[in-house]
Design a protein around this motif. Structure first.
Motif, PDB file in Angstrom:
ATOM      1  N   LYS A 148       2.387 -30.542  37.347  1.00  0.00           N
ATOM      2  CA  LYS A 148       1.522 -31.564  36.704  1.00  0.00           C
ATOM      3  C   LYS A 148       2.211 -33.004  36.622  1.00  0.00           C
ATOM      4  CE  LYS A 148      -0.764 -30.853  33.008  1.00  0.00           C
ATOM      5  NZ  LYS A 148      -1.035 -30.299  31.546  1.00  0.00           N
ATOM      6  N   ALA A 149       3.426 -32.788  36.249  1.00  0.00           N
ATOM      7  CA  ALA A 149       4.111 -34.159  36.120  1.00  0.00           C
ATOM      8  C   ALA A 149       4.382 -34.952  37.627  1.00  0.00           C
ATOM      9  CB  ALA A 149       5.621 -33.825  35.622  1.00  0.00           C
ATOM     10  N   LEU A 150       4.456 -34.001  38.568  1.00  0.00           N
ATOM     11  CA  LEU A 150       4.698 -34.596  39.990  1.00  0.00           C
ATOM     12  C   LEU A 150       3.075 -35.025  40.688  1.00  0.00           C
ATOM     13  CD1 LEU A 150       7.409 -32.255  41.189  1.00  0.00           C
ATOM     14  CD2 LEU A 150       7.546 -34.542  40.183  1.00  0.00           C
ATOM     15  N   ALA A 151       2.091 -34.548  40.023  1.00  0.00           N
ATOM     16  CA  ALA A 151       0.511 -34.804  40.685  1.00  0.00           C
ATOM     17  C   ALA A 151       0.415 -36.147  41.042  1.00  0.00           C
ATOM     18  CB  ALA A 151      -0.318 -34.158  39.263  1.00  0.00           C
ATOM     19  N   TRP A 152       0.617 -37.090  40.287  1.00  0.00           N
ATOM     20  CA  TRP A 152       0.324 -38.370  40.740  1.00  0.00           C
ATOM     21  C   TRP A 152       1.443 -38.749  41.801  1.00  0.00           C
ATOM     22  CZ3 TRP A 152      -4.286 -40.330  40.106  1.00  0.00           C
ATOM     23  CH2 TRP A 152      -4.389 -41.754  40.676  1.00  0.00           C
ATOM     24  N   PRO A 153       0.877 -39.419  42.894  1.00  0.00           N
ATOM     25  CA  PRO A 153       2.042 -39.654  43.987  1.00  0.00           C
ATOM     26  C   PRO A 153       2.967 -40.557  43.450  1.00  0.00           C
ATOM     27  CG  PRO A 153      -0.342 -40.321  44.690  1.00  0.00           C
ATOM     28  CD  PRO A 153      -0.423 -39.292  43.593  1.00  0.00           C
ATOM     29  N   ASP A 154       2.587 -41.699  42.768  1.00  0.00           N
ATOM     30  CA  ASP A 154       3.490 -42.948  42.757  1.00  0.00           C
ATOM     31  C   ASP A 154       3.862 -42.724  41.328  1.00  0.00           C
ATOM     32  OD1 ASP A 154       1.145 -43.378  41.178  1.00  0.00           O
ATOM     33  OD2 ASP A 154       1.002 -45.476  41.728  1.00  0.00           O
ATOM     34  N   VAL A 155       4.310 -41.543  40.683  1.00  0.00           N
ATOM     35  CA  VAL A 155       4.906 -41.472  39.416  1.00  0.00           C
ATOM     36  C   VAL A 155       6.209 -42.310  39.381  1.00  0.00           C
ATOM     37  CG1 VAL A 155       6.022 -39.414  39.932  1.00  0.00           C
ATOM     38  CG2 VAL A 155       5.793 -39.960  37.607  1.00  0.00           C
ATOM     39  N   SER A 156       6.411 -43.102  38.362  1.00  0.00           N
ATOM     40  CA  SER A 156       7.756 -43.883  38.396  1.00  0.00           C
ATOM     41  C   SER A 156       8.874 -42.915  38.023  1.00  0.00           C
ATOM     42  CB  SER A 156       7.536 -45.012  37.469  1.00  0.00           C
ATOM     43  OG  SER A 156       6.644 -45.795  37.742  1.00  0.00           O
ATOM     44  N   GLN A 183      13.239 -32.207  43.377  1.00  0.00           N
ATOM     45  CA  GLN A 183      13.794 -33.466  43.184  1.00  0.00           C
ATOM     46  C   GLN A 183      14.347 -33.990  44.400  1.00  0.00           C
ATOM     47  OE1 GLN A 183      16.950 -35.125  43.071  1.00  0.00           O
ATOM     48  NE2 GLN A 183      16.102 -37.024  42.651  1.00  0.00           N
ATOM     49  N   ALA A 184      15.320 -33.187  45.026  1.00  0.00           N
ATOM     50  CA  ALA A 184      15.979 -33.920  46.466  1.00  0.00           C
ATOM     51  C   ALA A 184      14.833 -33.972  47.447  1.00  0.00           C
ATOM     52  CB  ALA A 184      16.900 -32.961  46.708  1.00  0.00           C
ATOM     53  N   ASP A 185      13.826 -33.105  47.522  1.00  0.00           N
ATOM     54  CA  ASP A 185      12.835 -33.128  48.865  1.00  0.00           C
ATOM     55  C   ASP A 185      11.860 -34.223  48.378  1.00  0.00           C
ATOM     56  OD1 ASP A 185      13.962 -30.843  49.911  1.00  0.00           O
ATOM     57  OD2 ASP A 185      12.492 -29.518  49.277  1.00  0.00           O
ATOM     58  N   LEU A 186      11.456 -34.439  47.148  1.00  0.00           N
ATOM     59  CA  LEU A 186      10.656 -35.491  46.948  1.00  0.00           C
ATOM     60  C   LEU A 186      11.240 -36.766  46.646  1.00  0.00           C
ATOM     61  CD1 LEU A 186       8.073 -33.671  44.633  1.00  0.00           C
ATOM     62  CD2 LEU A 186       8.021 -33.772  47.060  1.00  0.00           C
ATOM     63  N   LYS A 187      12.439 -36.988  46.260  1.00  0.00           N
ATOM     64  CA  LYS A 187      13.083 -37.900  46.042  1.00  0.00           C
ATOM     65  C   LYS A 187      12.526 -38.698  44.803  1.00  0.00           C
ATOM     66  CE  LYS A 187      15.111 -38.694  50.833  1.00  0.00           C
ATOM     67  NZ  LYS A 187      14.504 -37.266  51.110  1.00  0.00           N
ATOM     68  N   VAL A 188      12.217 -38.120  43.776  1.00  0.00           N
ATOM     69  CA  VAL A 188      11.615 -38.477  42.639  1.00  0.00           C
ATOM     70  C   VAL A 188      12.596 -38.710  41.574  1.00  0.00           C
ATOM     71  CG1 VAL A 188      10.946 -36.482  41.610  1.00  0.00           C
ATOM     72  CG2 VAL A 188       9.723 -38.418  40.974  1.00  0.00           C
ATOM     73  N   THR A 189      12.252 -39.726  40.873  1.00  0.00           N
ATOM     74  CA  THR A 189      13.523 -40.129  39.786  1.00  0.00           C
ATOM     75  C   THR A 189      13.294 -39.303  38.579  1.00  0.00           C
ATOM     76  OG1 THR A 189      13.594 -42.496  40.660  1.00  0.00           O
ATOM     77  CG2 THR A 189      14.253 -41.950  38.157  1.00  0.00           C
TER      78      THR A 189
END
Length: 360
Positions: A148-156, A183-189
């Motif tokens: 759910k936290a990752l659902a929106w593609p441009d999450v800061s 985290q590593a695959d999506l490169k999300v902060t």
């Protein structure tokens, strides 16, 4: 995703006489896995609430990609959060829970379908997408909460607020590894907030140690362990933590205190030391980095090359220390006298690191 900057950030609760957070400066790179580690009362929750938009800094600023977002709501910052206990809608399926953040922002059906497929694949939960939360294990529920936290593609930024607290100990490692992989695959902060050093050190690229409302040190797990810049970090990181002795006890000049990890000892312990004085030899000279003590207890932790390996706690003239390594063939008992030679230590003045010191 965003580069995150804390610039002289402080916070004081209304009516309080002291600041809960004081003059924090920190840079977190876009796509970094970062951990905020500290004991209860260190200021982690307050900082988490500032990052999420629930609190506004008293002074200083919080910036995303150079823009001051200190007074923006969490929604306007595109910040997502995962809590200690999974927050899911029991009446909705897994897929519907994942779609909910997108539907509230009126995303089109194509994007919603694509994101659900993508997240289910990344988190390896495609086989449970039709199930309701009541039928899931706690491990699976927390994965859905992460989704759910990752659902929106441009999450800061994704904030993880002690996400493993409620998870069974036997599944914690698995969930932590899954989070790190995603985290590593999506490169999300991602910013992981915890009091557990194992969780922080095995998840994050870098860790910030908080104490009494300040950041004591930020560094890689290896830097925090091998070269603590403050004595508090040496105590807090590691199990057991660093040993600390007056520098003169190890024949060192120019610094007040010396800290060393239990395993920073030369192979083999020297039994039957000639004197109880630290660093003393039979001729009265001083060997830098040598320390003598009497055995208080031993704990076998395993074997290396067929020889027992573990921790020995020694009582020295300057307090107890723990050393780790190969335990002598002969059985040690309480009261036996040992001399050990360190390979290295860290010198401190006023609890701050001055220099690294090598002996061998």
């Amino acid at each position: 995703m965003a580069d995150i900057s804390l610039n002289d950030l402080s916070f004081r609760y209304p009516g309080a006489t002291d600041e809960t957070l004081a003059n924090l400066n920190l840079e977190i790179a876009n796509g970094e896995a970062h951990a905020l580690l500290g004991a209860s009362g260190a200021g982690k929750t307050t900082l988490l609430n500032i990052l999420s938009g629930l609190l506004v800094p008293t002074t200083g600023s919080l910036c995303f990609d150079g823009e001051d977002v200190s007074e923006l709501s969490g929604r306007r910052r595109n910040v997502a959060q995962v809590f200690q206990f999974p927050v899911l809608y029991e009446s909705l399926s897994v897929a519907e829970n994942l779609a909910f953040p997108l539907k509230t922002r009126k995303a089109d059906a194509t994007l919603i379908s694509q994101r659900i497929d993508y997240i289910c694949k990344e988190l390896e939960i495609d086989d449970i997408r039709a199930r309701k939360p009541a039928t899931l294990s706690l491990f699976q529920k927390q994965l859905v909460a992460v989704g759910k936290a990752l659902a929106w593609p441009d999450v800061s930024m994704v904030l993880l607020d002690e996400p493993l607290t409620a998870v069974e100990p036997r599944t914690k490692w698995r969930l932590r590894q899954t989070l790190r992989r995603v985290q590593a695959d999506l490169k999300v902060t991602m910013i992981y907030v915890t009091h557990d050093q194992t969780e922080a050190l095995t998840f994050a690229d870098r860790v910030s140690i908080l104490s009494a409302g300040g950041i004591v040190q930020t560094g890689t797990p290896q830097e925090l362990y091998s070269s603590p810049t403050h004595e508090f970090v040496g105590h807090f990181v590691g199990s057991p933590g660093m040993n600390f002795l007056p520098a003169e006890a190890l024949g060192i000049s120019g610094v007040e205190r010396a800290g060393f990890r239990p395993e920073w000892v030369a192979p083999g312990f020297l039994e039957g030391a000639e004197a109880d004085a630290p660093g003393a030899t039979s001729t009265g000279g001083v060997i830098a980095g040598a320390i003598t003590g009497r055995v208080l207890r031993t704990r076998i932790q395993g074997a290396q090359q067929g020889k027992p390996f573990g921790l020995i706690t020694l009582a020295t003239a300057h307090g107890e220390i723990a050393i780790q390594g190969e335990i002598p063939e002969s059985t040690l008992k309480a009261g036996d006298r040992l001399k050990v030679q360190l390979t290295r230590c860290v010198g401190y003045n006023g609890q701050r690191k001055v220099r690294d010191i090598e002996f061998l």
